[in-house]
Enzyme design. Structure first.
Site, PDB file in Angstrom:
ATOM      1  CG  ASN A 210      -0.201  -0.247   2.583  1.00  0.00           C
ATOM      2  OD1 ASN A 210       0.666   0.870   2.771  1.00  0.00           O
ATOM      3  ND2 ASN A 210      -0.398  -1.194   3.231  1.00  0.00           N
ATOM      4  CG  ASP A 279      -6.485  -5.274   6.023  1.00  0.00           C
ATOM      5  OD1 ASP A 279      -6.048  -5.053   7.272  1.00  0.00           O
ATOM      6  OD2 ASP A 279      -7.094  -4.286   5.543  1.00  0.00           O
ATOM      7  CE  LYS A 289       8.316 -11.578 -14.439  1.00  0.00           C
ATOM      8  NZ  LYS A 289       9.173 -10.980 -15.626  1.00  0.00           N
ATOM      9  N   PRO A 305      -2.290 -11.976   9.984  1.00  0.00           N
ATOM     10  CG  PRO A 305      -0.299 -12.414  11.254  1.00  0.00           C
ATOM     11  CD  PRO A 305      -1.131 -12.603   9.691  1.00  0.00           C
ATOM     12  CG  ASP A 306      -5.265  -7.148  14.335  1.00  0.00           C
ATOM     13  OD1 ASP A 306      -4.328  -6.565  14.946  1.00  0.00           O
ATOM     14  OD2 ASP A 306      -6.224  -6.556  13.755  1.00  0.00           O
ATOM     15  CB  ILE A 307       0.861  -6.981  14.245  1.00  0.00           C
ATOM     16  CG1 ILE A 307       1.084  -7.741  12.795  1.00  0.00           C
ATOM     17  CG2 ILE A 307       2.036  -6.534  15.250  1.00  0.00           C
ATOM     18  CD1 ILE A 307       2.053  -7.028  12.226  1.00  0.00           C
ATOM     19  CG  PHE A 323      -2.489   5.196  14.314  1.00  0.00           C
ATOM     20  CD1 PHE A 323      -1.475   4.765  15.380  1.00  0.00           C
ATOM     21  CD2 PHE A 323      -2.676   6.527  13.934  1.00  0.00           C
ATOM     22  CE1 PHE A 323      -0.544   5.740  15.927  1.00  0.00           C
ATOM     23  CE2 PHE A 323      -1.830   7.400  14.535  1.00  0.00           C
ATOM     24  CZ  PHE A 323      -0.773   7.172  15.179  1.00  0.00           C
ATOM     25  CE  LYS A 337     -10.611  -0.300  13.144  1.00  0.00           C
ATOM     26  NZ  LYS A 337     -10.195   0.582  12.042  1.00  0.00           N
TER      27      LYS A 337
END
Ligand code: C5P
Length: 401
Positions: A210, A279, A289, A305-307, A323, A337
Site C-alpha cells: 500500500n 490485511d 515468476k 494475523p492482526d499484530i 491507529f 476497534k
C-alpha cells in the site's frame, strides 16, 4: 515551530580539521530560530576563522578569557548564565582531557565549569587518538560528570585513516538537540513502534502493498526518543532514514513484523501500532515468476494475523495504542476497534480528508481512551507526534501508578 526556536546555544569549537562543518551547523541552528554564540579555542582558529563564524552566527565570536573589551561586552559568567545549552564540536582529545580534569585555562573550559546548562560534547579526532586509553578514560569521566556525548561517527578520516572519530554531520547533531529542551516524560520506558507498509510476496518478483510512507510512525519514534524512551522501530520498506537514537528492525511481510514485535514487545512498556499492515497475503507464494499466459489471473488471498490485537491480548501486555484510519463514523468505529483489540488508547484520523493523513506532511487526529478523548488539530506530523507521546506518557503513568 522548531523546538530550537529562541533557544540560546553556545557553540564551542576546538582545534580539529572537522571545524569547517561548524559554519553549516551554525546556519542550520539559526535557520531553526536558535540564537548561537560561538566560542573558539585558540587552536580552532587555525581551522576556521572567527570572521566566518561571526558572519554565520550573527554574533561576535568569543575566544579570550582575559580580553577586557570582550569581558566588558558580555563577561564569561554572564555568557555562561545566558546559555540554555552548550554544544561542543569538534571536541578534540585535548579539549576532552582538559574538560575531564575540570580545567579552566581558556574561555571554553571556563564556561563549561561556570554554566548550569546541559553540555553536549561531540568528539572528532583521528581514530587512533579516539581509541587511546587516555581518551577513553576522559570520555568515561565526562559521562560520570553528567556531560552528554554524541558520536563520533565511523568512516573515512581527513588523515586517510578509517575508523571511529569522524565528526557527526550537522544534521545528525541537530537531531539530538530537542531532547534537551523537552521534559523527559518517557525516561526509563521501552517503546516499540510499528511503521510503514508491509509487503506480501506473490512470487519472487511481485508483491501486494500500500501507499503508506511511514512518516507518522517515524515521527512517533523520533518523538518518543526525544522524550527519553528507549525506542525500537519495526518498519516495513520506506524511503525514510530511521531516527538516530532508535533501534530499527527492517521487515517486509506482516508475518515478519509480527514475529519481530512479539520478540521486542516482551520487554516493552508501550506498544504503538502505526504500520499500515496488509490485511491479506497470498494464500501461497509461487516459487517461480508467474507467466502472463492467461487472460485472467485469480489470486487466492488469505487474512493476515492482526499484530496489534495479538500483542494486546498478551497476559503481561504493554500499554497498547492503535491507529484507526476511517472514512465515516470515525468515533464509533475507533471506539469499537479499541474495545475489540483490547487497546488502552486509539488514535483516529479521517482519511477521507485529502489534506491530512496518508502520505501527507500533516495529520489531524482524535484520541480516545476508556474514560476520555482529545482532539488534535491539523499540524505537521513531527509536532503532533510529540503531543501524542506526551498524552500516551500521561495515560501510561496514570495506569501504572
Ligand atoms: O483493523 P485496522 O487495520 O483498521 O486496525 C488498525 C490498527 O491495527 C493500526 O494500529 C494497525 O497498525 C494495526 N494492525 C495490525 N495488524 C494488522 C492490521 C492492523 O497491527 N494485521
Amino acid at each position: 515551530m522548531s523546538l530550537l526556536q529562541n533557544k540560546k546555544i553556545i557553540l564551542g569549537i576546538s582545534g580539529g580539521i572537522a571545524a569547517y562543518k561548524c559554519a553549516e551547523l551554525t546556519r542550520r541552528l539559526t535557520e531553526q530560530g536558535a540564537q548561537v554564540r560561538v566560542v573558539m579555542t585558540s587552536a580552532a582558529k587555525a581551522f576556521i576563522t572567527p570572521l566566518t563564524m561571526q558572519a554565520v552566527s550573527g554574533n561576535p565570536v568569543s575566544d579570550d578569557l582575559l580580553d577586557p573589551a570582550a569581558e566588558a561586552a558580555m563577561g564569561h559568567i554572564e555568557l555562561a548564565k545566558w546559555a540554555d545549552l552548550i554544544l561542543i564540536t569538534p571536541a578534540s582529545a585535548d579539549l576532552m582531557a582538559r574538560l575531564a580534569q575540570g580545567m579552566a585555562n581558556d574561555l571554553l573550559t571556563t564556561l563549561c565549569l561556570a554554566s548550569a546548562a546541559p553540555t553536549v560534547i561531540s568528539p572528532a579526532m583521528n581514530q587512533q587518538m579516539w581509541a587511546a586509553p587516555a581518551t577513553q578514560r576522559n570520555l568515561e569521566q565526562l559521562k560520570k560528570d553528567g556531560r552528554f556525548i554524541i558520536g563520533p561517527g565511523v568512516g573515512e578520516q581527513a588523515c586517510g585513516d578509517v575508523g571511529a572519530g569522524r565528526m557527526l554531520e550537522p544534521a545528525q547533531i541537530i537531531e539530538y538537540l530537542p531532547a534537551f529542551f523537552l521534559p523527559q516524560v518517557l525516561q526509563g520506558t521501552k517503546v516499540v513502534i510499528t511503521a510503514g507498509p508491509t509487503q506480501e510476496a506473490i512470487d519472487p518478483v511481485r508483491y501486494i502493498s500500500n501507499h503508506s510512507s511511514g512518516k507518522m510512525g517515524y515521527a512517533l519514534a523520533q518523538a518518543a526518543s526525544w522524550l527519553g524512551a528507549q525506542v525500537t522501530l519495526v518498519s516495513g520498506p520506506t524511503n525514510l532514514v530511521p531516527p538516530q537514537n532508535c533501534e530499527c528492525i527492517a521487515i517486509k511481510s506482516t508475518e515478519q513484523m509480527l514475529s519481530a514485535c512479539q520478540q521486542v514487545s516482551q520487554q516493552a512498556n508501550i506498544f504503538i501500532a502505526c504500520a499500515a499492515v496488509a490485511d491479506y497475503k497470498a494464500a501461497s507464494i509461487e516459487s517461480h515468476k508467474i507467466k502472463k499466459t492467461q487472460h485472467q489471473l485469480n489470486l487466492q488471498l488469505t487474512k493476515n494475523p492482526d499484530i496489534l490485537a495479538t500483542i494486546a491480548q498478551q497476559v503481561d501486555k504493554p500499554f497498547s495504542v492503535g491507529f484507526a484510519a476511517e472514512t465515516q463514523d470515525v468515533a464509533r468505529y475507533a471506539k469499537d476497534k479499541m474495545q475489540r483489540k483490547n487497546l488502552d488508547m486509539i488514535i483516529a484520523n479521517d482519511v477521507s480528508n485529502q489534506q491530512i493523513g496518508f502520505n501527507s506532511e500533516q495529520n489531524a487526529v482524535t484520541v480516545y481512551w476508556p474514560d476520555g478523548e482529545l482532539d488534535f488539530a491539523a499540524e505537521d506530523k513531527s509536532t503532533l507526534a510529540i503531543k501524542l507521546l506526551q498524552l500516551i506518557a500521561k495515560q501510561y503513568t496514570q495506569q501504572t501508578q
